[in-house]
Motif scaffolding. Structure first.
Motif, mmCIF file in Angstrom:
data_model
loop_
_atom_site.group_PDB
_atom_site.id
_atom_site.type_symbol
_atom_site.label_atom_id
_atom_site.label_comp_id
_atom_site.label_asym_id
_atom_site.label_seq_id
_atom_site.Cartn_x
_atom_site.Cartn_y
_atom_site.Cartn_z
ATOM 1 N N PRO A 296 -6.195 -1.450 21.293
ATOM 2 C CA PRO A 296 -6.230 -0.801 22.610
ATOM 3 C C PRO A 296 -4.971 -1.029 23.435
ATOM 4 N N ALA A 297 -4.233 -2.101 23.143
ATOM 5 C CA ALA A 297 -3.037 -2.400 23.924
ATOM 6 C C ALA A 297 -1.875 -1.494 23.564
ATOM 7 N N LEU A 298 -1.927 -0.859 22.411
ATOM 8 C CA LEU A 298 -0.818 -0.052 21.915
ATOM 9 C C LEU A 298 -1.346 1.312 21.497
ATOM 10 N N LYS A 299 -1.134 2.318 22.341
ATOM 11 C CA LYS A 299 -1.610 3.656 22.020
ATOM 12 C C LYS A 299 -0.619 4.693 22.519
ATOM 13 N N LEU A 300 -0.824 5.949 22.126
ATOM 14 C CA LEU A 300 0.122 7.013 22.434
ATOM 15 C C LEU A 300 0.415 7.124 23.927
ATOM 16 N N SER A 301 -0.608 7.068 24.740
ATOM 17 C CA SER A 301 -0.433 7.299 26.173
ATOM 18 C C SER A 301 0.316 6.173 26.874
ATOM 19 N N SER A 302 0.633 5.093 26.150
ATOM 20 C CA SER A 302 1.337 3.973 26.777
ATOM 21 C C SER A 302 2.848 4.164 26.769
ATOM 22 N N VAL A 303 3.343 5.202 26.088
ATOM 23 C CA VAL A 303 4.787 5.439 26.018
ATOM 24 C C VAL A 303 5.078 6.919 26.253
ATOM 25 N N ALA A 304 6.345 7.229 26.511
ATOM 26 C CA ALA A 304 6.743 8.621 26.756
ATOM 27 C C ALA A 304 7.223 9.319 25.490
ATOM 28 N N LYS A 305 7.795 8.556 24.543
ATOM 29 C CA LYS A 305 8.329 9.131 23.316
ATOM 30 C C LYS A 305 7.880 8.309 22.118
ATOM 31 N N VAL A 306 7.735 8.959 20.973
ATOM 32 C CA VAL A 306 7.337 8.279 19.746
ATOM 33 C C VAL A 306 8.116 8.840 18.562
ATOM 34 N N PHE A 307 8.192 8.048 17.512
ATOM 35 C CA PHE A 307 8.730 8.486 16.225
ATOM 36 C C PHE A 307 7.546 8.936 15.377
ATOM 37 N N VAL A 308 7.578 10.172 14.899
ATOM 38 C CA VAL A 308 6.452 10.730 14.151
ATOM 39 C C VAL A 308 6.861 10.915 12.694
ATOM 40 N N GLY A 309 6.055 10.390 11.779
ATOM 41 C CA GLY A 309 6.383 10.477 10.368
ATOM 42 C C GLY A 309 5.146 10.634 9.506
ATOM 43 N N ALA A 310 5.382 10.867 8.214
ATOM 44 C CA ALA A 310 4.296 10.994 7.239
ATOM 45 C C ALA A 310 4.743 10.355 5.933
ATOM 46 N N ARG A 311 3.785 9.768 5.217
ATOM 47 C CA ARG A 311 4.106 9.102 3.955
ATOM 48 C C ARG A 311 2.992 9.336 2.951
ATOM 49 N N ILE A 312 3.361 9.668 1.733
ATOM 50 C CA ILE A 312 2.402 9.734 0.630
ATOM 51 C C ILE A 312 2.517 8.425 -0.142
ATOM 52 N N SER A 313 1.442 7.646 -0.140
ATOM 53 C CA SER A 313 1.432 6.328 -0.778
ATOM 54 C C SER A 313 0.739 6.418 -2.134
ATOM 55 N N HIS A 314 1.417 5.969 -3.178
ATOM 56 C CA HIS A 314 0.804 5.929 -4.506
ATOM 57 C C HIS A 314 -0.157 4.751 -4.622
ATOM 58 N N SER A 315 0.089 3.690 -3.833
ATOM 59 C CA SER A 315 -0.740 2.486 -3.929
ATOM 60 C C SER A 315 -1.951 2.547 -2.997
ATOM 61 N N GLY A 316 -1.928 3.467 -2.045
ATOM 62 C CA GLY A 316 -2.999 3.531 -1.058
ATOM 63 C C GLY A 316 -2.814 2.572 0.101
ATOM 64 N N GLN A 317 -1.692 1.822 0.102
ATOM 65 C CA GLN A 317 -1.418 0.863 1.169
ATOM 66 C C GLN A 317 -0.560 1.504 2.253
ATOM 67 N N PRO A 318 -0.762 1.112 3.520
ATOM 68 C CA PRO A 318 -0.001 1.745 4.598
ATOM 69 C C PRO A 318 1.475 1.402 4.605
ATOM 70 N N MET A 319 1.853 0.239 4.047
ATOM 71 C CA MET A 319 3.256 -0.134 4.029
ATOM 72 C C MET A 319 3.991 0.600 2.921
ATOM 73 N N ALA A 320 5.231 1.022 3.212
ATOM 74 C CA ALA A 320 6.028 1.792 2.255
ATOM 75 C C ALA A 320 6.313 0.976 0.997
ATOM 76 N N GLN A 321 6.212 1.628 -0.130
ATOM 77 C CA GLN A 321 6.512 1.027 -1.423
ATOM 78 C C GLN A 321 7.519 1.915 -2.150
ATOM 79 N N PRO A 322 8.334 1.353 -3.033
ATOM 80 C CA PRO A 322 9.266 2.180 -3.794
ATOM 81 C C PRO A 322 8.528 3.308 -4.518
ATOM 82 N N GLY A 323 9.064 4.511 -4.417
ATOM 83 C CA GLY A 323 8.445 5.664 -5.060
ATOM 84 C C GLY A 323 7.555 6.474 -4.141
ATOM 85 N N ASP A 324 7.189 5.922 -2.974
ATOM 86 C CA ASP A 324 6.409 6.695 -2.011
ATOM 87 C C ASP A 324 7.226 7.889 -1.519
#
Length: 348
Positions: A296-324
């Motif tokens: 709750p302390a960190l959400k979209l409405s708390s800032v004016a600008k954001v970096f927006v991205g997308a990732r396809i994960s082969h491992s299913g984990q949210p952190m980037a892995q080689p090959g993603d």
């Protein structure tokens, strides 16, 4: 665009003039060239393109400068490999571990960063920067990004040793907010606020978090808590359309996971909003909202600008892995009303 290219080139020349003698001296002293290549790369890249490196890691200008001098080009990954080889021979080299930790964090290789910070803490238990780095990396590796007990202990120790640690204060306040200690979170963030540039986006975001923590602790002024504007303020929402480049479709595997996220331009790298889908749903359109915040302390409405991205994960984990597979729309206004377009067109 030309201005930035010229500026980067001038900085590269200046860095080469100052640092290349150190590289040569280091080589005569027996240190691998990869260690110094990474030093040059970080010195150039961090001030100019930390955000860009998240998705665009190649051979930095400073590396090219070294390559031109030596005739032996190194990629970033080759330099890291040389650094690891050096550490295998000299595992007590604190400077090398620090360089590996910082580089891994910069490249969002979070597990490697945490491991390197762990080695630093074994060699130097009172290293405040390593304590904060370990805590941040550990939280990022968790699906819920909760700051755990050991991380909290490290953060408390770090801010005792280094009271002006901005990252340490931010993360410690975040951990207190996560634990429901709203008064403690507000107090910690108030120690951070005076260190920030007045009127900056970061200062505004911290002020907003202090207000929210005060309100939850019961300390917000009654008129502020009950004002019509506060009651009717709409939640932030960003429409995002994501597609996959035709040249990468062959790399899509059954069971791949698609993460679509918005993270702060400054501050902790944990997403302000994130959603998880099956990659075979591409192309797709989603709406990122405050309800998708990790905390709750960190959400979209708390800032004016954001970096927006997308990732396809082969491992299913949210952190980037080689090959993603990755793509991004760069920095956008949270108040934007038109859809944000993302083409996944890169391999991590």
């Amino acid at each position: 665009m030309a201005f930035y290219a010229i500026a980067a080139a001038m900085i590269a020349v200046a860095l080469a003039a100052v640092l290349l003698p150190l590289v040569r001296h280091g080589r005569r002293s027996g240190r691998p060239r990869g260690v110094f290549v990474l030093t040059l790369a970080i010195a150039l890249v961090l001030p100019l393109a930390a955000g860009w490196l998240y998705l665009e890691v190649g051979t930095p200008v400073a590396i090219n400068g070294v390559a031109a001098q030596t005739g032996m080009p190194l990629t970033m990954q080759q330099a890291i490999s040389q650094l690891r080889a050096h550490l295998a021979e000299k595992p007590d080299d604190l400077q090398a571990w620090t360089l590996l930790a910082q580089t891994s964090a910069m490249l969002h290789s979070t597990a490697d960063a945490r491991d390197a910070y762990e080695h630093i803490l074994k060699l130097d238990p009172n290293n405040a920067d390593a304590m904060v780095g370990w805590a941040e990396a550990d939280a990022m590796l968790k699906s819920d990004h909760v700051i755990g007990a050991r991380a909290v202990a490290l953060l408390k120790h770090a801010v005792q040793l280094q009271p002006d640690s901005q990252r340490g204060l931010w993360l410690l306040g975040t951990s207190q907010f996560q634990q429901g200690d709203y008064a403690g979170a507000a107090a910690t963030w108030r120690l951070l606020a005076p260190q920030l540039e007045p009127g900056s986006e970061v200062a505004k975001a911290v002020a907003a978090q202090i207000s929210q923590a005060d309100a939850r602790a019961g300390g917000a002024p009654a008129e502020a808590a009950s004002s019509p504007a506060a009651a009717t303020a709409p939640e932030a929402a960003l429409q995002v359309r994501v597609s996959l480049a035709s040249g990468l479709k062959a790399k899509l595997a059954p069971g791949d996971t698609l993460f679509i996220f918005a993270r702060p331009v400054n501050g902790p790298p944990m997403p302000l909003a994130v959603t998880r889908l099956q990659a075979d749903q591409l192309p797709t359109e989603v709406t990122l909202t405050d309800a998708m915040a990790m905390t709750p302390a960190l959400k979209l409405s708390s800032v004016a600008k954001v970096f927006v991205g997308a990732r396809i994960s082969h491992s299913g984990q949210p952190m980037a892995q080689p090959g993603d597979l990755e793509g991004n729309a760069g920095i956008v206004d949270v108040a934007r009303k038109t859809p944000v377009e993302i083409l996944i067109d890169k391999v991590h």
